[in-house]
Design an enzyme around this catalytic site. Structure first.
Site, PDB file in Angstrom:
ATOM      1  NE  ARG A 108       3.957  -7.058   3.466  1.00 40.78           N
ATOM      2  CZ  ARG A 108       4.539  -6.782   2.304  1.00 40.78           C
ATOM      3  NH1 ARG A 108       4.899  -7.754   1.500  1.00 40.78           N
ATOM      4  NH2 ARG A 108       4.774  -5.534   1.939  1.00 40.78           N
ATOM      5  CE1 TYR A 109       2.045 -12.585   4.781  1.00 33.12           C
ATOM      6  CE2 TYR A 109       3.486 -12.200   2.897  1.00 33.12           C
ATOM      7  CZ  TYR A 109       2.255 -12.078   3.506  1.00 33.12           C
ATOM      8  OH  TYR A 109       1.228 -11.431   2.854  1.00 33.12           O
ATOM      9  NE  ARG A 112       4.635 -16.545   2.370  1.00 34.47           N
ATOM     10  CZ  ARG A 112       3.935 -16.666   3.498  1.00 34.47           C
ATOM     11  NH1 ARG A 112       4.451 -17.318   4.530  1.00 34.47           N
ATOM     12  NH2 ARG A 112       2.732 -16.140   3.588  1.00 34.47           N
ATOM     13  CB  CYS A 121       9.910  -5.103 -16.166  1.00 31.03           C
ATOM     14  SG  CYS A 121       9.509  -5.472 -14.448  1.00 31.03           S
ATOM     15  CB  CYS A 125       2.253  -3.866 -16.029  1.00 34.41           C
ATOM     16  SG  CYS A 125       2.921  -5.478 -16.500  1.00 34.41           S
ATOM     17  CB  CYS A 128       3.660  -1.846 -12.303  1.00 33.56           C
ATOM     18  SG  CYS A 128       5.001  -2.520 -11.282  1.00 33.56           S
ATOM     19  NE  ARG A 130       7.878  -4.469  -5.180  1.00 32.71           N
ATOM     20  CZ  ARG A 130       7.832  -5.810  -5.225  1.00 32.71           C
ATOM     21  NH1 ARG A 130       8.002  -6.428  -6.381  1.00 32.71           N
ATOM     22  NH2 ARG A 130       7.609  -6.508  -4.141  1.00 32.71           N
ATOM     23  CG  ASP A 290      -1.715  -4.155  -5.168  1.00 30.32           C
ATOM     24  OD1 ASP A 290      -2.302  -4.653  -4.194  1.00 30.32           O
ATOM     25  OD2 ASP A 290      -0.889  -4.782  -5.860  1.00 30.32           O
ATOM     26  CG  ASP A 327      -0.334  -7.692  -1.009  1.00 28.81           C
ATOM     27  OD1 ASP A 327      -0.026  -8.015   0.151  1.00 28.81           O
ATOM     28  OD2 ASP A 327       0.253  -8.102  -2.018  1.00 28.81           O
ATOM     29  CE  LYS A 334      -0.080 -11.788  -2.172  1.00 31.16           C
ATOM     30  NZ  LYS A 334       1.201 -11.946  -1.500  1.00 31.16           N
TER      31      LYS A 334
END
Length: 372
Positions: A108-109, A112, A121, A125, A128, A130, A290, A327, A334
């Site tokens: 995206r950037y 990075r 995971c 969570c 989450c 995702r 989000d 975001d 972000k």
């Protein structure tokens, strides 16, 4: 790489999953542990049909069954409120998909990118972003897919930093992580490796000296970013795991999600951020929730978040304050969304500045005009 190498990776990953055999993955197990009422089984089974269920033994040990305000239960035990889907919620709330040039990469950037070697995971969570891509049975990049992702990084010389994400990359065997670390270290323009993880609080026993060594390589600076939302997550085992990483020479940052009913007040966040600094972890990001599907009950308003952050500014050391960020839905990046303290410029060039306690002060025009 041949089929035998791929089979070895698969066995090692299965071994890592075997280490989590005490993880509770069924609603019936949560009932047996006193984490949910038996009368909720039918509704929670409907939740489990769409979203993953997993809570590790380490997290269960930190929970307080029967306490409606328990921050561990709220974060990791499914709720029938997840069945309420709001029109604005999205399967891909931060827009990863449009920035995925090859499998396993989100770019995206310019300087990075994310490298996501695994979509698993230790625990799941309930908020989450995702949440519909991460779960039991979710895939690990094959040797060929990982090679293609690394090839993309090699071809893009503007990439200075690689962020290992997922899923949780620390669920991988140390040997596999060491291979990825070494491969990135061999790319001349990649100078920084950042690893995002919940493992030190979800399953701290994974973080041993072998794991710490796997994350370091010559000519590559490694940072570990710990996702933690409440001081109750920082039990004795988590503290030991954090200490092992920092003592191994790996600097640590933290990221926290602002969650209604879990940490949406300044005193709770102060306690968490101060304790992180004591543990040698610098608070880095405070994320606004989000627009993930079925997570509306966790989200505060931005105005509420700004008010909390303003209160933090009044009574919390600067080294303990993260940046409050959003975001932007759709993959637009972000941005910081904290409260503003600088007023508009007047006709004479003067501005007003608000101090942390709400008092306004004048500030003269800048630029050194008239100096001689």
């Amino acid at each position: 790489m041949g089929a035998r190498a791929c089979e070895t990776d698969a066995r090692e990953h299965e071994g890592a999953q075997d280490d989590t055999r005490r993880t509770s993955r069924r609603v019936s197990e949560l009932v047996d542990q006193g984490l949910v009422d038996r009368g909720e089984i039918e509704a929670l089974e409907r939740v489990a049909e769409r979203f993953s269920v997993a809570i590790t033994k380490d997290l269960v040990d930190l929970a307080t069954p029967g306490d409606p305000n328990d921050p561990i239960t709220k974060q990791f035990v499914p709720s029938k409120r997840e069945l309420r889907i709001l029109p604005e919620e999205r399967v891909d709330p931060i827009g990863d998909d449009p920035h995925t040039p090859v499998k396993g990469i989100t770019h995206r950037y310019p300087d990075r990118l994310l490298l996501k070697p695994v979509h698993v995971c230790p625990a799941y969570c309930r908020f989450c972003f995702r949440r519909e891509k991460v779960g039991p049975g979710s895939e690990v990049l094959s040797r060929e897919e990982l090679a293609a992702a690394l090839g993309y990084i090699r071809a893009h010389e503007e990439v200075w930093e690689v962020i290992l994400s997922g899923g949780d990359p620390m669920i991988l065997p140390p040997r596999k992580l060491a291979e990825i670390t070494a491969a990135l270290a061999a790319i001349e323009h990649v100078r920084v490796l950042r690893l995002h993880t919940r493992v030190p609080v979800m399953e701290p026993g994974r973080v041993d000296e072998v794991m710490a060594r796997a994350l370091r390589a010559p000519d590559l600076t490694t940072y570990v970013v710990l996702h933690t939302n409440h001081v109750r997550e920082l039990g004795p085992k988590a503290r030991e795991a954090i200490g092992r990483l920092v003592d191994a020479g790996i600097p640590m940052l933290s990221q926290t999600v602002l969650l209604r009913g879990v940490n949406d007040d300044a005193e709770t966040l102060k306690e968490l951020f101060r304790e992180l600094v004591v543990l040698r972890v610098k608070p880095y990001y405070l994320h606004h929730g989000d627009l993930a599907v079925g997570t509306g009950h966790f989200r505060t308003s931005i105005t509420e978040g700004q008010s909390i952050v303003r209160e933090l500014r009044q009574g919390l050391s600067g080294i303990a304050q993260p940046t409050y960020v959003l975001d932007i839905p759709g993959g637009y990046g972000k941005v910081p969304i904290g409260p503003g303290y600088l007023g508009p410029e007047g006709e004479d060039g003067r501005r007003t500045v608000e101090d942390p306690w709400g008092r306004r002060h004048g500030y003269p025009p800048g630029g050194g005009e008239g100096a001689g």
